[in-house]
Each structure stands twice: as structure tokens, then as C-alpha cells.
Design a protein around this motif. Structure first.
Motif: not given
Length: 124
Positions: A64-66, A86-87, A91-92
Motif C-alpha cells: 500500500n505504501d508503494l 514495478n519489481n 515481489d510484494l
């Protein structure tokens, strides 16, 4: 199912130890013990319930931060179909799905173990 829970718990614990987000307060203090139990295959310990839940929440918050709301969306809507540029977010996403799968099979295996225990008490 129990073997799957153990294997996925060990893999999730190793991955979280390497690259999981930092937890807050109480969960930060007990994380090491939880990770040690997961690594040793002790994935059904009730004392780890809150910490494992906090680990999932921390992963969702990091996503959520990204991208605002994306971590929640992973659990609610999208699973594997979305392509990301967005890598870190990708990953997340994989990490959140790994946690969700582990958490699900852990709960299902516990329920079956409890059901068998109850049935063994009822059967003559």
C-alpha cells in the motif's frame, strides 16, 4: 495438508527472515521466536497466530505504501493475472500471496486436526 502447511511455513519464514518488513512493538519482539518455530516445522503453534497475522498485515501495508490500496487489492481482487512494471511491487505481490496461501493451509490443517480429535472422542 499438514506437510504442505509445514513446507509453506518453512519457506515463508525463511523469505520473511530475509526480506520481510519490520514489525511494530510486541510483534517485533516475538518475530524471531516465530521464525525459529516456522523454520523447525512448528507451524501450528497458537502463540504465533498474532505474529503471523502481523506479518501479513506488514506485507499489505508495504504494498500500500508503494501504490495506495494495492496491498488490500491483492487480497480482495487480483491474484496472479496482473502484470506490473514495478519489481518491488511484484515481489510484494508474490510475498503476500505466499503468506495468504500459508495462512490458509495452516488454518485448514488445524481445523482438520481438531475435527479428527473430536471425532475420535465421539466414535465408540
Amino acid at each position: 495438508m499438514v506437510a504442505r502447511a509445514i513446507n509453506s511455513g518453512q519457506a515463508f519464514g525463511r523469505d520473511y527472515a530475509q526480506s520481510g518488513p519490520v514489525l511494530k512493538s510486541y510483534h517485533r519482539r516475538v518475530l524471531l521466536q516465530t521464525l525459529e518455530r516456522l523454520e523447525s516445522g512448528e507451524v501450528f503453534e497458537a502463540q504465533d497466530d498474532e505474529c503471523i497475522s502481523a506479518m501479513g498485515s506488514a506485507l499489505v501495508s508495504a504494498a500500500n505504501d508503494l501504490r495506495p490500496g494495492y496491498g488490500n487489492r491483492i487480497l480482495d481482487v487480483c491474484k496472479h493475472e496482473e502484470y506490473l512494471f514495478n519489481n518491488a511491487l511484484e515481489d510484494l505481490r508474490r510475498f503476500i500471496l505466499q503468506w495468504e496461501s500459508f495462512d490458509f493451509v495452516r488454518k485448514q490443517a488445524r481445523a482438520r486436526i481438531a475435527a479428527r480429535r473430536l471425532l475420535s472422542q465421539v466414535e465408540p
